[in-house]
Design a protein around this motif. Structure first.
Motif, PDB file in Angstrom:
ATOM      1  N   ASP A 172      -1.251   0.586  -1.717  1.00  0.00           N
ATOM      2  CA  ASP A 172      -2.437   1.454  -1.648  1.00  0.00           C
ATOM      3  C   ASP A 172      -2.054   2.765  -2.339  1.00  0.00           C
ATOM      4  O   ASP A 172      -1.164   3.473  -1.866  1.00  0.00           O
ATOM      5  CB  ASP A 172      -2.786   1.674  -0.171  1.00  0.00           C
ATOM      6  N   THR A 180      -2.968   7.732  -0.663  1.00  0.00           N
ATOM      7  CA  THR A 180      -3.079   7.579   0.796  1.00  0.00           C
ATOM      8  C   THR A 180      -4.192   8.442   1.375  1.00  0.00           C
ATOM      9  O   THR A 180      -4.928   7.995   2.262  1.00  0.00           O
ATOM     10  CB  THR A 180      -1.755   7.988   1.484  1.00  0.00           C
ATOM     11  N   ALA A 213      -5.660   2.723   4.035  1.00  0.00           N
ATOM     12  CA  ALA A 213      -4.398   2.018   4.319  1.00  0.00           C
ATOM     13  C   ALA A 213      -4.489   1.307   5.675  1.00  0.00           C
ATOM     14  O   ALA A 213      -3.989   0.190   5.837  1.00  0.00           O
ATOM     15  CB  ALA A 213      -3.232   3.006   4.317  1.00  0.00           C
ATOM     16  N   SER A 234       1.790   2.606   1.146  1.00  0.00           N
ATOM     17  CA  SER A 234       0.771   3.546   0.687  1.00  0.00           C
ATOM     18  C   SER A 234       1.464   4.762   0.094  1.00  0.00           C
ATOM     19  O   SER A 234       2.357   5.339   0.714  1.00  0.00           O
ATOM     20  CB  SER A 234      -0.124   3.942   1.870  1.00  0.00           C
ATOM     21  N   GLU A 240       1.232   8.618  -1.831  1.00  0.00           N
ATOM     22  CA  GLU A 240       0.406   9.822  -1.976  1.00  0.00           C
ATOM     23  C   GLU A 240       1.224  10.899  -2.700  1.00  0.00           C
ATOM     24  O   GLU A 240       2.407  11.087  -2.403  1.00  0.00           O
ATOM     25  CB  GLU A 240      -0.030  10.310  -0.583  1.00  0.00           C
ATOM     26  N   VAL A 295       4.407   4.722   4.423  1.00  0.00           N
ATOM     27  CA  VAL A 295       3.798   5.802   3.634  1.00  0.00           C
ATOM     28  C   VAL A 295       4.905   6.515   2.865  1.00  0.00           C
ATOM     29  O   VAL A 295       5.901   6.950   3.456  1.00  0.00           O
ATOM     30  CB  VAL A 295       3.052   6.812   4.533  1.00  0.00           C
TER      31      VAL A 295
END
Ligand code: SAM
Length: 207
Positions: free
Chosen positions: A74, A77, A83, A95, A97, A119
């Motif tokens: 993903d 984020t 997610a 995920s 970001e 993440v």
């Protein structure tokens, strides 16, 4: 939300509809915005970014054709909401970001709700090779085209779903399937409006 905004507009994947029913969207926005969290529009989440409109999240995840055994990357984020929905559908979700503050906050929300999502902070235009291969890559930010790093991190038959086009100009939501010959087959899912995918293989930070 699920009946009026998703099913009535043609989202028909029952697993996606059930996942969207289960994820508490109001816990992914600021407490003051919680009463409006299930409305039919994107909402601000800080750093000039947004949590996408529920219909668009459902449309993208439906187009990604995620199976229970799949691994998903993903990209973008944001709040962590998409997610979480992906984690309801897939075996493994990573995920990524680019804003560290958003990544930290999203990771905390996901963990508090019991979602097992890895993440990471970084430039998602480069994918996340450490956890590849993926069955699907889903990006919630608009790029100039598919970042060349992504197909190399997909399994054959893998899917990429992302908006393509200039920020603030015409964009379309594209769904690609990686064919056995290494070519990407594209389906156009219609006009959308997303924030920019900023990075080495996306748009430059200046705009
Ligand atoms: N899916 C998110 C959610 O459910 O809240 C919304 C994502 S928001 C529309 C797009 C996100 O993509 C922003 O948080 C932005 O910082 C992030 N982004 C943009 N370029 C990126 C990149 N190269 N790598 C990782 N994240 C990126």
């Amino acid at each position: 939300m699920v009946e009026q905004q998703l099913a009535a507009r043609g989202i028909e994947d029952q697993r996606v509809l059930d996942a969207m029913r289960r994820v508490p969207r109001h816990l992914f926005v600021e407490p003051a915005a919680a009463p409006y969290a299930y409305e039919d529009h994107p909402m601000p989440i800080g750093e000039g970014q947004t949590i996408s409109q529920p219909y668009i999240v459902a449309l993208m995840l439906q187009a990604a054709r995620i199976r229970p055994e799949d691994a998903v990357l993903d990209v973008g984020t944001g709040s962590g909401y998409a997610a979480a929905v992906a984690a309801e559908l897939a075996h493994r979700v990573v995920s990524i970001e680019r804003h560290p503050g958003l990544a930290v906050e999203a990771a905390a929300t996901l963990e508090a709700l019991g979602y097992r999502v890895e993440v990471v902070t970084g430039d998602g235009t480069l994918g996340w090779p450490a956890s590849a291969p993926y069955d699907a890559i889903v990006a919630a930010a608009t790029g100039p085209s598919v970042p060349p790093a992504w197909p190399a991190q997909l399994r054959p038959g893998g899917r990429i779903v992302m908006p393509v086009g200039r920020p603030g100009r015409a964009q379309h939501l594209a769904a690609y399937t990686l064919r056995k010959d290494g070519e990407l087959h594209e389906t156009n899912l219609g006009a959308v409006a997303f924030v920019p995918l900023i990075g080495d293989q996306g748009w430059p930070a200046s705009g």
